[in-house]
Design a protein around this motif. Sequence first.
Motif, short mmCIF file in Angstrom:
data_model
loop_
_atom_site.label_atom_id
_atom_site.label_comp_id
_atom_site.label_asym_id
_atom_site.label_seq_id
_atom_site.Cartn_x
_atom_site.Cartn_y
_atom_site.Cartn_z
N GLY A 136 0.79 -1.22 0.00
CA GLY A 136 0.00 0.00 0.00
C GLY A 136 0.82 1.27 0.00
O GLY A 136 0.29 2.35 -0.21
N ARG A 137 2.13 1.15 0.23
CA ARG A 137 3.01 2.32 0.24
C ARG A 137 4.04 2.30 -0.89
O ARG A 137 4.40 3.35 -1.42
N PHE A 138 4.52 1.12 -1.23
CA PHE A 138 5.56 0.97 -2.26
C PHE A 138 4.94 0.35 -3.51
O PHE A 138 4.05 -0.49 -3.42
N THR A 139 5.48 0.74 -4.67
CA THR A 139 5.06 0.17 -5.93
C THR A 139 6.27 -0.16 -6.78
O THR A 139 7.11 0.72 -7.04
N ILE A 140 6.37 -1.41 -7.19
CA ILE A 140 7.45 -1.81 -8.09
C ILE A 140 6.93 -1.82 -9.52
O ILE A 140 5.78 -2.18 -9.77
#
Length: 116
Positions: free
Chosen positions: A65-69
């Motif tokens: 919910g905070r990081f996106t790869i």
Amino acid sequence: VQLVESGGGLVQPGGSLRLSCAASGFTFSAYAMSWYRQAPGKERERVAGISGYTGMTNYADSVKGRFTISRDNAKNSVYLQMNSLKPEDTAVYSCNARRGRTYDYWGQGTQVTVSP
């Protein structure tokens, strides 16, 4: 084979950073790519991963919910967008390229520090 990370730095809690990893020397699209991190005195943790052709992603619970790869196979690059950063996100972040059990490559890492 080379993996070169960039984009690390010092950011305040709640801030954002975008890490990049530029790959060369192998068929990038055929490799699963991951971001790992290691804080002082702690074990290395796999933060996020993305498959080669399908782009399927997965995340550690600590960053969901905070990081996106994401990846751009045309540019041989993988990215990690980090939002709502917390002090506990402070670590050296490294990218990894893996294909089966035989091919496993690492970058040198980039420091991310989250502090007021």
